[in-house]
Design an enzyme around this catalytic site. Sequence first.
Site, PDB file in Angstrom:
ATOM      1  N   GLN A  77      -4.602  -5.725   6.843  1.00 47.53           N
ATOM      2  CA  GLN A  77      -5.880  -6.664   6.082  1.00 47.53           C
ATOM      3  C   GLN A  77      -5.651  -7.972   6.809  1.00 47.53           C
ATOM      4  OE1 GLN A  77      -7.935  -5.626   4.461  1.00 47.53           O
ATOM      5  NE2 GLN A  77      -7.437  -3.730   3.432  1.00 47.53           N
ATOM      6  N   CYS A 100      -5.274   2.939  -3.430  1.00 51.95           N
ATOM      7  CA  CYS A 100      -3.200   2.888  -2.647  1.00 51.95           C
ATOM      8  C   CYS A 100      -2.143   2.060  -2.908  1.00 51.95           C
ATOM      9  CB  CYS A 100      -3.420   3.588  -1.863  1.00 51.95           C
ATOM     10  SG  CYS A 100      -5.026   4.491  -1.113  1.00 51.95           S
ATOM     11  N   ASP A 125       3.201  -4.780   7.835  1.00 60.95           N
ATOM     12  CA  ASP A 125       1.957  -3.743   7.902  1.00 60.95           C
ATOM     13  C   ASP A 125       0.523  -4.668   7.982  1.00 60.95           C
ATOM     14  OD1 ASP A 125       0.095  -2.683   7.121  1.00 60.95           O
ATOM     15  OD2 ASP A 125       0.396  -1.774   4.706  1.00 60.95           O
ATOM     16  N   HIS A 142       1.175  -0.964  -0.265  1.00 61.25           N
ATOM     17  CA  HIS A 142      -0.044  -0.421   0.047  1.00 61.25           C
ATOM     18  C   HIS A 142       0.622   1.245   0.115  1.00 61.25           C
ATOM     19  CE1 HIS A 142      -2.912   3.046   1.155  1.00 61.25           C
ATOM     20  NE2 HIS A 142      -4.109   2.622   1.711  1.00 61.25           N
ATOM     21  N   LYS A 165     -10.752  -0.503  10.095  1.00 64.20           N
ATOM     22  CA  LYS A 165     -10.979  -1.804   9.487  1.00 64.20           C
ATOM     23  C   LYS A 165     -10.998  -3.261  10.532  1.00 64.20           C
ATOM     24  CE  LYS A 165      -7.378  -0.156   6.298  1.00 64.20           C
ATOM     25  NZ  LYS A 165      -7.719   0.171   5.243  1.00 64.20           N
TER      26      LYS A 165
END
Lengths: 419, 151
Positions: free
Chosen positions: A216, A377, A213, A136, A239
């Site tokens: 998700q 993104c 990261d 991202h 999220k």
Amino acid sequence: MTAPAPARKNPDAGVFDARRAREDFPILKTAAHGKPLVFLDSAASAQKPRQVIDAVAHVYEAEYANIHRGVYELSERTTAAFEDAREKIRAFLNAREAREIIFVRGATEAINLVAQSFGRAFLKEGDEIVLSALEHHSNIVPWQILRDMTGIVLRVAPVNDAGEIEMEAYEKLLNARTRLVAIAHVSNAIGTVTPIREIIRLAHAKGVPVLVDGCQAVPHQKVDLQALDCDFYAFSGHKLYGPSGIGVLYGKAEHLEAMPPYQGGGDMIRSVTFEKTDFNVIPHKFEAGTPHIAGAIGLGAAIDYLEGLGLADIAAHEQALLQHATARLSQVEGLRIVGTAAEKSSILSFTLAAAHPHDIGTILDGEGIAIRTGHHCAQPLMDRFCVAATARASFGLYNTTEDADALAEGLRKVLEIFG
Amino acid sequence: MFDLKDLYQEVIIDHSKRPRHFGKLAGQNREAEGYNPLCGDRLTVELIVEDGIVKDAAFEGAGCAISTASASLMTDMVRGKTEAEAQALFRQFQSLVTRNDPPTEDELLELEKLAALAGVRAFPSRVKCATLAWHTLSAALDRRNAPVKTE
């Protein structure tokens, strides 16, 4: 007189009852263009259950004052609730200590914090950071800013046509100049679940710390930070069915203690004179200013909610849904799924030969179906697959096979218009 | 009121599938590049301007139906117009798709085929798709070389 309809096999009614969970989300009862809302954009931001909404409202109605400052009872209660939330996050991720959990605005701020604090303190010209083609922009641009300040070099691990990281190439990128690996746990754009344990193991074998990261990943699978042994882990509350404007940076205490502060201000100090300031201990050293108090407490409530439902059951439900949706969409004429990794999260990115993603998005919107269209993104990844944009449906715990079927039907409508 | 038929009129679908004046323009003496950061769409507008008149216009690039149809209709419409007339048409078109009031009958007649894009005003997220080609045209006429961005 008609015979009663035979009981239909319900693929959702196994381990996890998404229909019941839907009841917890007030927004899912609203309409879009006069049609029931079919929300398939949870990867951008998830909807909030009543439990989170109520927890945030409760803070402002009954438990709100500034934290870590007041000697009065109300402030102490708010401080306790805020620190409880930190402990919930620690337990949820199985971090060793609560002081390794830093509250930030979101994963973007978490990564910028590491880039500007760890990066500027410990990296110098010629040092290398390894990223992947899946990243991202929030895990690319902070490193480019650091590069332009320090002269470090960014290396990018490539992905194959399925959207999986090419591990041999990744391993070759790790060398004596590598100072950090910064890689997504799950791709936001195409759903690839990266072999993060192996990525970390290979980096650690060369003494290289790893930032993950996890935006998700945390809503869709159980994450165990001690088992992963990563050095930093970043995610956003919004999220994870929590409030927006709150997120977490996990860092191993040894790193956080060695790192200089990211921002200066109140709460991050022990004593200040015009000559010298002593910084507070972690986590407070990295939490300058009044934080998003209600957001942190709301995030704690989201974690309570998810643990009540069971993350393993949610994951099984979402995987079944992904398979169902993949099968349905594969039957749509001219549809190409972008991202076909063997291990995927519940994200379906696709293009249609007949229509541009933005037109798909507008037409589906008319049917009450919310999907994301664009580059997500992740423009370098779009370039890798030679597309300017994709349409992306992402599934959360409250989605059902009916939602996936509505998407397939909506795409038929797109084909009718562009047929 | 949300009506997809207002947006995806037949003329729009037609121009998006078979764009007119699509490709390079031999002998062009003005060009500009347009970019929509929101969707990643890019297009190039090329012109032949002689004695202050747009003799020919063409465009190239990949985009959604709205941006492609808009570019196709635009290149149709500006040929033969003076530079000033083309710029005026840009402003008129921009007003059509961005302002709150609906267009008047006279206005729609004046805009000819461009009137097909009037429905875009009900879709705020798509206005930039419709105006990308026009911003790019305006930059080409003004000899502004930096790529035009809609954001």
